[in-house]
Design a protein around this motif. Structure first.
Motif, short mmCIF file in Angstrom:
data_model
loop_
_atom_site.label_atom_id
_atom_site.label_comp_id
_atom_site.label_asym_id
_atom_site.label_seq_id
_atom_site.Cartn_x
_atom_site.Cartn_y
_atom_site.Cartn_z
N SER A 203 0.80 -1.23 0.00
CA SER A 203 0.00 0.00 0.00
C SER A 203 0.83 1.27 0.00
O SER A 203 0.33 2.35 -0.33
CB SER A 203 -0.92 0.02 1.23
N GLY A 204 2.10 1.18 0.41
CA GLY A 204 2.93 2.37 0.56
C GLY A 204 2.74 3.07 1.89
O GLY A 204 3.39 4.09 2.17
N GLU A 205 1.88 2.53 2.74
CA GLU A 205 1.59 3.15 4.03
C GLU A 205 2.78 3.01 4.98
O GLU A 205 3.37 1.93 5.11
CB GLU A 205 0.36 2.50 4.66
N VAL A 206 3.15 4.12 5.64
CA VAL A 206 4.21 4.09 6.63
C VAL A 206 3.67 3.47 7.91
O VAL A 206 2.70 3.96 8.49
CB VAL A 206 4.76 5.51 6.90
N GLU A 207 4.30 2.39 8.35
CA GLU A 207 3.85 1.66 9.53
C GLU A 207 4.58 2.09 10.80
O GLU A 207 4.07 1.90 11.90
CB GLU A 207 4.05 0.16 9.33
N ALA A 208 5.78 2.66 10.64
CA ALA A 208 6.54 3.11 11.81
C ALA A 208 7.62 4.09 11.39
O ALA A 208 8.15 4.00 10.28
CB ALA A 208 7.17 1.92 12.54
N LEU A 209 7.92 5.04 12.28
CA LEU A 209 9.04 5.95 12.14
C LEU A 209 10.10 5.51 13.15
O LEU A 209 9.82 5.43 14.35
CB LEU A 209 8.62 7.39 12.44
N ILE A 210 11.30 5.23 12.67
CA ILE A 210 12.36 4.70 13.53
C ILE A 210 13.45 5.75 13.70
O ILE A 210 14.02 6.24 12.71
CB ILE A 210 12.96 3.41 12.93
N ASP A 211 13.74 6.10 14.93
CA ASP A 211 14.76 7.09 15.26
C ASP A 211 16.10 6.37 15.46
O ASP A 211 16.26 5.59 16.39
CB ASP A 211 14.36 7.84 16.53
N ALA A 212 17.04 6.62 14.55
CA ALA A 212 18.37 6.00 14.64
C ALA A 212 19.43 7.04 14.99
O ALA A 212 20.61 6.86 14.67
CB ALA A 212 18.72 5.30 13.34
N SER A 213 19.03 8.10 15.66
CA SER A 213 19.99 9.13 16.05
C SER A 213 20.81 8.66 17.25
O SER A 213 20.44 7.72 17.95
CB SER A 213 19.27 10.43 16.40
N GLY A 214 21.93 9.32 17.48
CA GLY A 214 22.74 9.03 18.65
C GLY A 214 23.67 7.84 18.53
O GLY A 214 24.31 7.46 19.52
N LEU A 215 23.78 7.25 17.35
CA LEU A 215 24.66 6.10 17.19
C LEU A 215 26.13 6.52 17.21
O LEU A 215 26.98 5.79 17.73
CB LEU A 215 24.35 5.36 15.89
N LEU A 216 26.42 7.68 16.65
CA LEU A 216 27.79 8.19 16.63
C LEU A 216 27.97 9.26 17.70
O LEU A 216 27.03 9.96 18.07
CB LEU A 216 28.11 8.81 15.26
N THR A 217 29.20 9.38 18.19
CA THR A 217 29.51 10.47 19.10
C THR A 217 29.63 11.76 18.31
O THR A 217 29.73 11.75 17.07
CB THR A 217 30.84 10.20 19.83
N ASP A 218 29.64 12.89 19.00
CA ASP A 218 29.79 14.18 18.33
C ASP A 218 31.11 14.23 17.56
O ASP A 218 31.17 14.76 16.45
CB ASP A 218 29.73 15.32 19.34
#
Length: 258
Positions: A203-218
Motif C-alpha cells: 500500500s505504501g503506508e508508513v507503519e513506523a518511524l524509527i529514530d536512529a539518532s545518537g549512534l555516533l559520538t559528536d
C-alpha cells in the motif's frame, strides 16, 4: 548587494535545515528507536550506498566516481572479495537475488547484474531516472530514486512492474534512499536524516518511524556523513546499521520509544 547576499544565505540555510529535518507524521504512526546490541568496525573510506546480509556474508555497495565498488565478506571484517566500478559510474543500492547481485548506478541509467559469489559483472540493463536504493521481495525488486515513489521491478529482466507512493494518510515521504526488504515490509533510510521508515510495500503506508539518532559520538560525526545502510539479520528481528564514512557498524533492534 549585501542585502541580496544576506537574503540568499538565509534561504540556503532555511532550505538546508528543511532538507535535514526528520520526517513527521501524525500521532497514529508508531515511533521506534534503534537499541544497540553490538558494535563492529566499519571502513571509514566507504561511501555506503547499499548494505545487505545474505547468510553470513555482508554485501556493501559504495559510491563516488572513481571509488565506487561492491564488497563482500564477514560483517566487521575486511572484504573477502570486491569489484570496482569504472569511471564514470557512481555506484548505488545493491541486493542479492539467489546467485545474482543487482547494483544500481546514480545518474548513469544502468543496473549491473553480477555473480553474487565472485562479483563478476554479467550484464548491464538500462533504466530511466536515478537509482538510489534497492532490495528484493520474493518475486520482485523494490527500488527508490530519491522521490516518494517505490518502483517494483522484475528480478530477472529488471523491467518495471509498477509503483507505489510512500505516505501516512495524506502526507507523502520523499528522499527515500537505501532500502531493506523484510517480508511484506520495506525499511527505507530517509536521506539527510537519522530516520528510517517501515513501509507496507503493498500500500505504501508508513507503519513506523524509527529514530536512529545518537549512534555516533559528536566527534565521530565530524568525520562522517549521513546514515545510509540497513541490513536485516536473517532469522532474527535485528538489523545492521551504518552510514557513509562511518567508523562503526551497529547491530540493533528496533524497540518502542519510552
Amino acid at each position: 548587494m549585501r542585502i541580496l547576499v544576506s537574503i540568499f544565505l538565509a534561504l540556503v540555510t532555511a532550505l538546508t535545515a528543511c532538507a535535514a529535518s526528520a520526517p513527521r507524521a501524525d500521532g497514529s504512526v508508531p515511533r521506534l528507536r534503534a537499541d544497540v546490541l553490538a558494535t563492529l568496525p566499519h571502513d571509514t573510506s566507504a561511501f555506503t550506498e547499499g548494505l545487505e546480509l545474505d547468510g553470513g556474508t555482508l554485501y556493501e555497495g559504495t559510491g563516488m566516481v572513481g571509488s565506487s565498488e561492491v564488497r563482500a565478506g564477514p560483517p566487521g571484517a575486511a572484504p573477502a572479495v570486491r569489484a570496482a566500478l569504472p569511471d564514470p559510474l557512481f555506484g548505488e543500492g545493491i541486493t542479492v537475488v539467489g546467485t545474482k547481485l543487482w547494483q544500481l548506478t546514480w545518474q548513469n541509467g544502468v543496473a549491473i547484474e553480477r555473480d553474487a559469489h565472485t562479483l563478476t559483472e554479467l550484464r548491464r540493463v538500462p533504466y530511466e531516472g536515478e537509482g538510489w536504493g534497492l532490495c528484493h521481495q520474493r518475486d520482485r525488486l523494490v527500488m527508490s530514486n530519491g522521490s516518494s515513489r517505490l518502483t517494483f521491478r522484475d528480478p530477472v529482466t529488471f523491467a518495471p512492474l509498477g509503483t507505489v507512493t510512500v505516505h501516512a494518510g495524506n502526507q507523502t515521504f520523499d528522499q527515500l534512499n537505501e532500502l531493506e526488504c523484510v517480508g511484506g515490509d520495506v525499511y527505507a533510510n530517509v536521506w539527510q536524516t537519522d530516520t528510517i521508515l517501515r513501509i507496507d510495500a503493498a500500500s505504501g503506508e508508513v507503519e513506523a518511524l524509527i529514530d536512529a539518532s545518537g549512534l555516533l559520538t559528536d566527534a565521530q560525526r565530524q568525520q562522517a556523513d549521513v546514515l545510509n545502510g540497513i541490513a536485516a539479520v536473517p532469522g532474527t528481528d535485528e538489523f545492521l546499521l551504518t552510514g557513509k564514512y562511518w567508523p562503526s557498524l551497529f547491530r540493533v533492534k528496533f524497540v518502542a520509544t519510552s
